[in-house]
Motif scaffolding. Structure first.
Motif, PDB file in Angstrom:
ATOM      1  N   GLU A 242      30.796  78.441  64.983  1.00  0.00           N
ATOM      2  CA  GLU A 242      31.009  79.834  64.587  1.00  0.00           C
ATOM      3  C   GLU A 242      30.100  80.258  63.433  1.00  0.00           C
ATOM      4  O   GLU A 242      29.918  81.451  63.197  1.00  0.00           O
ATOM      5  N   ASN A 243      29.542  79.291  62.718  1.00  0.00           N
ATOM      6  CA  ASN A 243      28.638  79.583  61.592  1.00  0.00           C
ATOM      7  C   ASN A 243      27.257  78.982  61.830  1.00  0.00           C
ATOM      8  O   ASN A 243      26.505  78.750  60.883  1.00  0.00           O
ATOM      9  N   GLN A 244      26.927  78.756  63.096  1.00  0.00           N
ATOM     10  CA  GLN A 244      25.702  78.030  63.444  1.00  0.00           C
ATOM     11  C   GLN A 244      24.445  78.644  62.829  1.00  0.00           C
ATOM     12  O   GLN A 244      23.546  77.933  62.388  1.00  0.00           O
ATOM     13  N   ILE A 245      24.413  79.972  62.755  1.00  0.00           N
ATOM     14  CA  ILE A 245      23.220  80.661  62.252  1.00  0.00           C
ATOM     15  C   ILE A 245      22.915  80.278  60.799  1.00  0.00           C
ATOM     16  O   ILE A 245      21.763  80.301  60.371  1.00  0.00           O
ATOM     17  N   ASP A 246      23.956  79.890  60.048  1.00  0.00           N
ATOM     18  CA  ASP A 246      23.794  79.531  58.628  1.00  0.00           C
ATOM     19  C   ASP A 246      23.800  78.026  58.390  1.00  0.00           C
ATOM     20  O   ASP A 246      23.947  77.580  57.254  1.00  0.00           O
ATOM     21  N   LEU A 247      23.662  77.251  59.470  1.00  0.00           N
ATOM     22  CA  LEU A 247      23.841  75.803  59.359  1.00  0.00           C
ATOM     23  C   LEU A 247      22.858  75.147  58.389  1.00  0.00           C
ATOM     24  O   LEU A 247      21.650  75.289  58.528  1.00  0.00           O
ATOM     25  N   ASN A 248      23.421  74.483  57.388  1.00  0.00           N
ATOM     26  CA  ASN A 248      22.650  73.618  56.487  1.00  0.00           C
ATOM     27  C   ASN A 248      23.641  72.678  55.809  1.00  0.00           C
ATOM     28  O   ASN A 248      24.844  72.753  56.064  1.00  0.00           O
ATOM     29  N   GLU A 249      23.136  71.802  54.937  1.00  0.00           N
ATOM     30  CA  GLU A 249      24.014  70.802  54.298  1.00  0.00           C
ATOM     31  C   GLU A 249      25.122  71.474  53.472  1.00  0.00           C
ATOM     32  O   GLU A 249      26.262  71.033  53.494  1.00  0.00           O
ATOM     33  N   ASN A 250      24.776  72.526  52.749  1.00  0.00           N
ATOM     34  CA  ASN A 250      25.762  73.200  51.892  1.00  0.00           C
ATOM     35  C   ASN A 250      26.884  73.824  52.715  1.00  0.00           C
ATOM     36  O   ASN A 250      28.038  73.812  52.306  1.00  0.00           O
ATOM     37  N   LEU A 251      26.508  74.392  53.868  1.00  0.00           N
ATOM     38  CA  LEU A 251      27.510  75.023  54.723  1.00  0.00           C
ATOM     39  C   LEU A 251      28.582  74.010  55.130  1.00  0.00           C
ATOM     40  O   LEU A 251      29.766  74.334  55.168  1.00  0.00           O
ATOM     41  N   LEU A 252      28.171  72.782  55.417  1.00  0.00           N
ATOM     42  CA  LEU A 252      29.116  71.765  55.890  1.00  0.00           C
ATOM     43  C   LEU A 252      30.190  71.487  54.842  1.00  0.00           C
ATOM     44  O   LEU A 252      31.368  71.347  55.173  1.00  0.00           O
ATOM     45  N   ILE A 253      29.786  71.468  53.570  1.00  0.00           N
ATOM     46  CA  ILE A 253      30.758  71.266  52.485  1.00  0.00           C
ATOM     47  C   ILE A 253      31.663  72.495  52.373  1.00  0.00           C
ATOM     48  O   ILE A 253      32.877  72.368  52.231  1.00  0.00           O
ATOM     49  N   LYS A 254      31.068  73.688  52.473  1.00  0.00           N
ATOM     50  CA  LYS A 254      31.866  74.929  52.408  1.00  0.00           C
ATOM     51  C   LYS A 254      32.917  74.966  53.516  1.00  0.00           C
ATOM     52  O   LYS A 254      34.049  75.372  53.298  1.00  0.00           O
ATOM     53  N   LEU A 255      32.505  74.546  54.721  1.00  0.00           N
ATOM     54  CA  LEU A 255      33.446  74.545  55.851  1.00  0.00           C
ATOM     55  C   LEU A 255      34.569  73.537  55.599  1.00  0.00           C
ATOM     56  O   LEU A 255      35.733  73.817  55.896  1.00  0.00           O
ATOM     57  N   ALA A 256      34.211  72.393  55.037  1.00  0.00           N
ATOM     58  CA  ALA A 256      35.224  71.371  54.723  1.00  0.00           C
ATOM     59  C   ALA A 256      36.230  71.933  53.720  1.00  0.00           C
ATOM     60  O   ALA A 256      37.438  71.707  53.842  1.00  0.00           O
ATOM     61  N   GLU A 257      35.729  72.694  52.753  1.00  0.00           N
ATOM     62  CA  GLU A 257      36.615  73.317  51.752  1.00  0.00           C
ATOM     63  C   GLU A 257      37.521  74.345  52.432  1.00  0.00           C
ATOM     64  O   GLU A 257      38.724  74.391  52.178  1.00  0.00           O
ATOM     65  N   LYS A 258      36.917  75.158  53.328  1.00  0.00           N
ATOM     66  CA  LYS A 258      37.679  76.182  54.030  1.00  0.00           C
ATOM     67  C   LYS A 258      38.787  75.562  54.886  1.00  0.00           C
ATOM     68  O   LYS A 258      39.856  76.137  55.040  1.00  0.00           O
ATOM     69  N   LEU A 259      38.504  74.384  55.438  1.00  0.00           N
ATOM     70  CA  LEU A 259      39.492  73.692  56.279  1.00  0.00           C
ATOM     71  C   LEU A 259      40.486  72.891  55.435  1.00  0.00           C
ATOM     72  O   LEU A 259      41.316  72.174  55.976  1.00  0.00           O
ATOM     73  N   LYS A 260      40.352  73.039  54.117  1.00  0.00           N
ATOM     74  CA  LYS A 260      41.242  72.361  53.165  1.00  0.00           C
ATOM     75  C   LYS A 260      41.246  70.836  53.322  1.00  0.00           C
ATOM     76  O   LYS A 260      42.279  70.185  53.226  1.00  0.00           O
ATOM     77  N   LEU A 261      40.051  70.308  53.594  1.00  0.00           N
ATOM     78  CA  LEU A 261      39.922  68.853  53.654  1.00  0.00           C
ATOM     79  C   LEU A 261      39.905  68.318  52.223  1.00  0.00           C
ATOM     80  O   LEU A 261      39.576  69.046  51.287  1.00  0.00           O
ATOM     81  N   ASN A 262      40.231  67.059  52.088  1.00  0.00           N
ATOM     82  CA  ASN A 262      40.079  66.385  50.804  1.00  0.00           C
ATOM     83  C   ASN A 262      38.570  66.178  50.627  1.00  0.00           C
ATOM     84  O   ASN A 262      37.966  65.367  51.325  1.00  0.00           O
ATOM     85  N   ILE A 263      37.963  66.932  49.703  1.00  0.00           N
ATOM     86  CA  ILE A 263      36.500  66.990  49.610  1.00  0.00           C
ATOM     87  C   ILE A 263      35.881  65.673  49.119  1.00  0.00           C
ATOM     88  O   ILE A 263      34.874  65.232  49.646  1.00  0.00           O
ATOM     89  N   SER A 264      36.520  65.038  48.159  1.00  0.00           N
ATOM     90  CA  SER A 264      35.928  63.775  47.692  1.00  0.00           C
ATOM     91  C   SER A 264      35.990  62.732  48.814  1.00  0.00           C
ATOM     92  O   SER A 264      35.037  61.979  49.026  1.00  0.00           O
ATOM     93  N   GLN A 265      37.074  62.734  49.569  1.00  0.00           N
ATOM     94  CA  GLN A 265      37.203  61.828  50.727  1.00  0.00           C
ATOM     95  C   GLN A 265      36.162  62.191  51.786  1.00  0.00           C
ATOM     96  O   GLN A 265      35.494  61.320  52.345  1.00  0.00           O
TER      97      GLN A 265
END
Length: 171
Positions: free
Chosen positions: A93-116
């Motif tokens: 859904e965010n493919q157009i903006d895909l980069n390394e930073n986006l992956l962390i942002k998506l993890a945050e949005k999904l409320k993942l444990n970020i350090s894990q």
């Protein structure tokens, strides 16, 4: 060409896990054709999800798509926190903006444990899973993405053709 190895518990599957109809997609998170197929596959699942076991295998074409493999690793890392499909969908859904930073942002949005999550990105087992999916694609005759298999046989058509196939069978 037929699918090797066959679908097993190591695969990411959604829909009706006991369905007789098994559709496997070999996909690349940065591939524009996979991006275009994504909403069609969502539609397929909303219409026929109760009749399909849908499986996603990683097939990152890393030379053409530098973020495909990091995205696949991010989806596998999310899987360790029970959110594979949520990350899979968020990346497409965010493919157009895909980069390394986006992956962390998506993890945050999904409320993942970020350090894990960050630690898991370095886990060699995730890279092995992606390599194993990729190998499976190579020996199954995948030569581009997205590639689909229906009940173990290579499907020569696009995602929209899968919907047509199911509509014809439903009549």
């Amino acid at each position: 060409m037929s699918l090797k190895p066959v679908v097993s518990h190591t695969d990411h599957a959604q829909g009706n896990l006991d369905a007789e109809l098994i559709i496997v997609e070999f996909g690349d998170y940065q591939c524009p054709y996979c991006g275009a197929a994504y909403p069609v596959l969502k539609e397929l699942m909303s219409q026929f999800g109760s009749q399909i076991k849908f499986v996603f295998r990683n097939f990152p074409l890393s030379e053409m798509h530098p973020y495909a493999r990091p995205a696949a690793i991010a989806a596998e890392a999310a899987n360790l926190q029970g959110k594979f499909w949520e990350m899979h969908d968020a990346i497409y859904e965010n493919q157009i903006d895909l980069n390394e930073n986006l992956l962390i942002k998506l993890a945050e949005k999904l409320k993942l444990n970020i350090s894990q999550f960050k630690e898991d990105l370095e886990n060699p087992a995730l890279a092995e899973k992606i390599d194993s999916d990729f190998e499976s694609g190579i020996i199954s005759g995948v030569n581009g993405t997205p590639s689909f298999f229906v009940n173990g046989k290579k499907f020569d058509g696009a995602a929209i053709d899968l919907i047509r196939l199911l509509e014809e069978n439903a009549e």
